[in-house]
Design a protein around this motif. Structure first.
Motif, PDB file in Angstrom:
ATOM      1  N   MET A  60      31.147  -9.489   3.600  1.00  0.00           N
ATOM      2  CA  MET A  60      30.478  -8.770   4.483  1.00  0.00           C
ATOM      3  C   MET A  60      29.464  -9.345   5.204  1.00  0.00           C
ATOM      4  O   MET A  60      28.937 -10.387   4.893  1.00  0.00           O
ATOM      5  CB  MET A  60      29.655  -7.809   3.611  1.00  0.00           C
ATOM      6  CG  MET A  60      28.830  -6.857   4.245  1.00  0.00           C
ATOM      7  SD  MET A  60      28.199  -5.406   3.437  1.00  0.00           S
ATOM      8  CE  MET A  60      27.434  -4.566   4.724  1.00  0.00           C
ATOM      9  N   TRP A  61      29.524  -8.875   6.472  1.00  0.00           N
ATOM     10  CA  TRP A  61      28.439  -9.646   7.540  1.00  0.00           C
ATOM     11  C   TRP A  61      27.625  -8.272   7.998  1.00  0.00           C
ATOM     12  O   TRP A  61      27.765  -7.305   8.280  1.00  0.00           O
ATOM     13  CB  TRP A  61      29.091  -9.905   8.919  1.00  0.00           C
ATOM     14  CG  TRP A  61      29.989 -11.244   8.558  1.00  0.00           C
ATOM     15  CD1 TRP A  61      29.792 -12.326   8.642  1.00  0.00           C
ATOM     16  CD2 TRP A  61      31.311 -11.290   8.079  1.00  0.00           C
ATOM     17  NE1 TRP A  61      30.860 -13.347   8.495  1.00  0.00           N
ATOM     18  CE2 TRP A  61      31.714 -12.644   7.826  1.00  0.00           C
ATOM     19  CE3 TRP A  61      32.296 -10.431   7.491  1.00  0.00           C
ATOM     20  CZ2 TRP A  61      32.916 -12.978   7.470  1.00  0.00           C
ATOM     21  CZ3 TRP A  61      33.536 -10.942   7.021  1.00  0.00           C
ATOM     22  CH2 TRP A  61      33.942 -12.087   6.747  1.00  0.00           C
ATOM     23  N   LEU A  62      26.124  -8.562   7.935  1.00  0.00           N
ATOM     24  CA  LEU A  62      25.276  -7.678   8.529  1.00  0.00           C
ATOM     25  C   LEU A  62      24.528  -8.210   9.583  1.00  0.00           C
ATOM     26  O   LEU A  62      23.998  -9.320   9.835  1.00  0.00           O
ATOM     27  CB  LEU A  62      24.164  -7.423   7.334  1.00  0.00           C
ATOM     28  CG  LEU A  62      23.000  -6.296   7.736  1.00  0.00           C
ATOM     29  CD1 LEU A  62      23.555  -4.937   8.026  1.00  0.00           C
ATOM     30  CD2 LEU A  62      22.076  -6.470   6.614  1.00  0.00           C
ATOM     31  N   ASN A  63      24.582  -7.453  10.716  1.00  0.00           N
ATOM     32  CA  ASN A  63      24.113  -7.904  12.037  1.00  0.00           C
ATOM     33  C   ASN A  63      24.746  -9.270  12.316  1.00  0.00           C
ATOM     34  O   ASN A  63      23.883 -10.110  12.805  1.00  0.00           O
ATOM     35  CB  ASN A  63      22.542  -8.000  12.183  1.00  0.00           C
ATOM     36  CG  ASN A  63      22.107  -6.642  12.049  1.00  0.00           C
ATOM     37  OD1 ASN A  63      22.760  -5.555  12.298  1.00  0.00           O
ATOM     38  ND2 ASN A  63      20.885  -6.362  11.213  1.00  0.00           N
ATOM     39  N   GLY A  64      25.930  -9.708  12.013  1.00  0.00           N
ATOM     40  CA  GLY A  64      26.408 -10.861  12.367  1.00  0.00           C
ATOM     41  C   GLY A  64      26.442 -12.014  11.405  1.00  0.00           C
ATOM     42  O   GLY A  64      26.999 -13.027  11.711  1.00  0.00           O
ATOM     43  N   LYS A  65      25.738 -11.765  10.426  1.00  0.00           N
ATOM     44  CA  LYS A  65      25.205 -12.887   9.579  1.00  0.00           C
ATOM     45  C   LYS A  65      25.869 -12.510   8.184  1.00  0.00           C
ATOM     46  O   LYS A  65      25.811 -11.371   7.632  1.00  0.00           O
ATOM     47  CB  LYS A  65      23.573 -12.918   9.171  1.00  0.00           C
ATOM     48  CG  LYS A  65      23.284 -14.560   9.761  1.00  0.00           C
ATOM     49  CD  LYS A  65      21.590 -14.443   9.447  1.00  0.00           C
ATOM     50  CE  LYS A  65      21.350 -15.256   7.979  1.00  0.00           C
ATOM     51  NZ  LYS A  65      20.006 -15.155   7.711  1.00  0.00           N
ATOM     52  N   GLU A  66      26.567 -13.259   7.593  1.00  0.00           N
ATOM     53  CA  GLU A  66      27.237 -13.160   6.279  1.00  0.00           C
ATOM     54  C   GLU A  66      26.235 -13.073   5.368  1.00  0.00           C
ATOM     55  O   GLU A  66      25.465 -13.719   5.163  1.00  0.00           O
ATOM     56  CB  GLU A  66      28.234 -14.391   5.979  1.00  0.00           C
ATOM     57  CG  GLU A  66      29.224 -13.896   4.531  1.00  0.00           C
ATOM     58  CD  GLU A  66      30.437 -14.818   4.441  1.00  0.00           C
ATOM     59  OE1 GLU A  66      30.669 -15.578   5.028  1.00  0.00           O
ATOM     60  OE2 GLU A  66      31.121 -13.820   3.689  1.00  0.00           O
ATOM     61  N   SER A 111      28.842  -4.827   9.512  1.00  0.00           N
ATOM     62  CA  SER A 111      27.874  -3.819   9.931  1.00  0.00           C
ATOM     63  C   SER A 111      26.610  -4.010  10.735  1.00  0.00           C
ATOM     64  O   SER A 111      26.180  -5.009  10.572  1.00  0.00           O
ATOM     65  CB  SER A 111      27.147  -3.303   8.348  1.00  0.00           C
ATOM     66  OG  SER A 111      26.813  -2.257   8.326  1.00  0.00           O
ATOM     67  N   TYR A 112      26.304  -3.178  11.550  1.00  0.00           N
ATOM     68  CA  TYR A 112      25.513  -3.621  12.483  1.00  0.00           C
ATOM     69  C   TYR A 112      24.531  -2.344  12.454  1.00  0.00           C
ATOM     70  O   TYR A 112      24.762  -0.996  12.472  1.00  0.00           O
ATOM     71  CB  TYR A 112      25.872  -3.468  14.036  1.00  0.00           C
ATOM     72  CG  TYR A 112      26.410  -4.840  14.331  1.00  0.00           C
ATOM     73  CD1 TYR A 112      25.669  -5.761  14.816  1.00  0.00           C
ATOM     74  CD2 TYR A 112      27.941  -4.958  14.047  1.00  0.00           C
ATOM     75  CE1 TYR A 112      26.163  -7.056  15.101  1.00  0.00           C
ATOM     76  CE2 TYR A 112      28.446  -6.275  14.369  1.00  0.00           C
ATOM     77  CZ  TYR A 112      27.586  -7.281  14.744  1.00  0.00           C
ATOM     78  OH  TYR A 112      28.071  -8.701  14.997  1.00  0.00           O
ATOM     79  N   ASN A 113      23.085  -2.664  12.621  1.00  0.00           N
ATOM     80  CA  ASN A 113      22.075  -1.806  12.816  1.00  0.00           C
ATOM     81  C   ASN A 113      21.631  -1.724  14.102  1.00  0.00           C
ATOM     82  O   ASN A 113      21.328  -2.714  14.643  1.00  0.00           O
ATOM     83  CB  ASN A 113      20.909  -1.885  11.727  1.00  0.00           C
ATOM     84  CG  ASN A 113      21.111  -1.766  10.367  1.00  0.00           C
ATOM     85  OD1 ASN A 113      22.182  -1.009   9.861  1.00  0.00           O
ATOM     86  ND2 ASN A 113      20.497  -2.399   9.611  1.00  0.00           N
ATOM     87  N   ASN A 114      21.247  -0.737  14.834  1.00  0.00           N
ATOM     88  CA  ASN A 114      20.709  -0.759  16.181  1.00  0.00           C
ATOM     89  C   ASN A 114      19.183  -0.421  16.010  1.00  0.00           C
ATOM     90  O   ASN A 114      18.513   0.049  16.920  1.00  0.00           O
ATOM     91  CB  ASN A 114      21.301   0.159  17.168  1.00  0.00           C
ATOM     92  CG  ASN A 114      21.071   1.726  16.761  1.00  0.00           C
ATOM     93  OD1 ASN A 114      20.535   2.086  15.772  1.00  0.00           O
ATOM     94  ND2 ASN A 114      21.337   2.554  17.657  1.00  0.00           N
TER      95      ASN A 114
END
Ligand code: DP6
Length: 349
Positions: A60-66, A111-114
């Protein structure tokens, strides 16, 4: 081949707060709560889940970081969804996945949060709701939104409320297995669409005490929380439902502000005390209270979650414009305050 699903889920802001669990592992609360779901254009999580026979592990990647997937909450949501997976067939691509195959296939999740993660803007709520919803779509899970909300709840309590738009109630439930601790929609996004939410991002820094550990310490040490959960919230839930149904802004504002203030009071009643609001938060409360008292009836409601950011709900577009004018005058971004931006969004999905 790769099969993927993308979903977008907005965050939600509680107007009657959830604070305290009766079961830590199933995430069962000590009281009902009510929230407003925001417009996805403003504060939301976008998640893409993909499956392929060439993936050799879940990642999983969150905002581009694993990020690590070893967390119990993530694993629990995944397990619950996998257990309900059905056959998936895509004739054009020649893909056929049986219920049994899902046990051995691995997933890649991005996953990305804005909006700032973990700064008290309910990022875990949007995050887990979006994860559970997109996984359920990918794996052809047949459960309805209420049942999915009970799975999202096991990722983060407040996440169960983000599966619906408009006004949502999380029913605490009575069962030990949590099967009746689900979210229900009280009114859809069109019901009260004059309301406008303005968020003052007072600080985008990560909060010092997470909601999870904060509420655990409160339940262990505060006397006030017992009174709140047993005597205060049940009455407020009934009154808030009534205020929403009748679009009664004075009652809505009174209840939302009082409940936010009581939530922060129980945080201070915790040992050692927890302070989520800062000086700027307190000054914003002062400013809104003064304005409301100078009018015939309240114009703006405020509420603060586990962080210093102020969520304000204006009764109309006109009031929202006036509110923003006042805020920019008294709390200009990057002046003496550490306030750095404003987010303006309609309520609703
Ligand atoms: C103050 O849902 O983040 O925002 O269930 O431990 O993940 P966990 O906590 P979380 O707590 C949210 C607390 C709150 C109030 C609310 O959203 O109702």
């Amino acid at each position: 081949w790769v099969l993927l699903v993308t979903a977008q889920t907005p965050t939600n802001i509680a107007v009657i707060k959830y604070w305290g669990k009766r079961d830590e592992s199933l995430i069962l609360p000590i009281n009902d709560s009510i929230s407003v779901t925001l417009d996805p254009a403003h504060l939301c999580t976008t998640t893409t889940v993909s499956v392929s026979p060439s993936f050799d592990q879940d990642r999983m990647w969150l905002n581009g970081k694993e990020i690590s997937l070893s967390g119990g909450r993530f694993q629990r949501c995944l397990k619950e969804i996998r257990a309900r997976a059905s056959d998936v067939e895509d004739e054009k691509k020649g893909i056929k996945i049986t219920k049994k195959d899902w046990e051995n296939l691995h997933l890649h999740i991005s996953s990305y949060n804005n909006f700032p993660t973990a700064a008290g803007l309910a990022s875990s709520a949007a995050g887990f709701a979006c994860l559970v919803f997109s996984l359920a779509k990918l794996m052809n899970v047949k459960e309805d939104l209420g049942q999915l909300s009970a799975i999202a709840r096991q990722g983060s309590g407040s996440a169960c409320r983000s599966l619906y738009g408009g006004f949502v109630k999380w029913i605490m439930g009575k069962n030990d297995d949590g099967s009746d601790s689900i979210a229900v929609q009280l009114a859809d996004e069109k019901h009260w669409d004059e309301l406008v939410i303005v968020i003052a991002v007072v600080s985008s820094r990560q909060k010092e005490t997470s909601s999870t550990s904060g509420m655990r310490e409160t339940v262990e040490t505060s006397m006030l929380i017992k009174h709140r959960a047993k005597e205060v919230v049940p009455k407020r839930i009934v009154e808030m439902e009534e205020a929403i149904k009748n679009r009664d802004f004075p009652s809505f504002a009174h209840l939302a502000c009082a409940d936010s203030n009581q939530f922060h009071a129980v945080c201070m009643d915790t040992s050692p005390p927890i302070f989520y609001m800062n000086d700027t938060s307190h000054r914003i409360i002062g400013c809104v209270e003064k304005w409301n008292r100078s009018e015939e009836s309240p114009q703006v409601a405020y509420t603060f979650d586990a962080g210093p950011n102020a969520v304000m709900i204006a009764r109309s577009r006109k009031v929202a414009a006036l509110l923003l004018q006042r805020l920019l005058f008294h709390f200009p971004p990057n002046a003496d305050t550490d306030l750095n931006s404003y987010v303006i969004g309609d309520k609703s999905i």
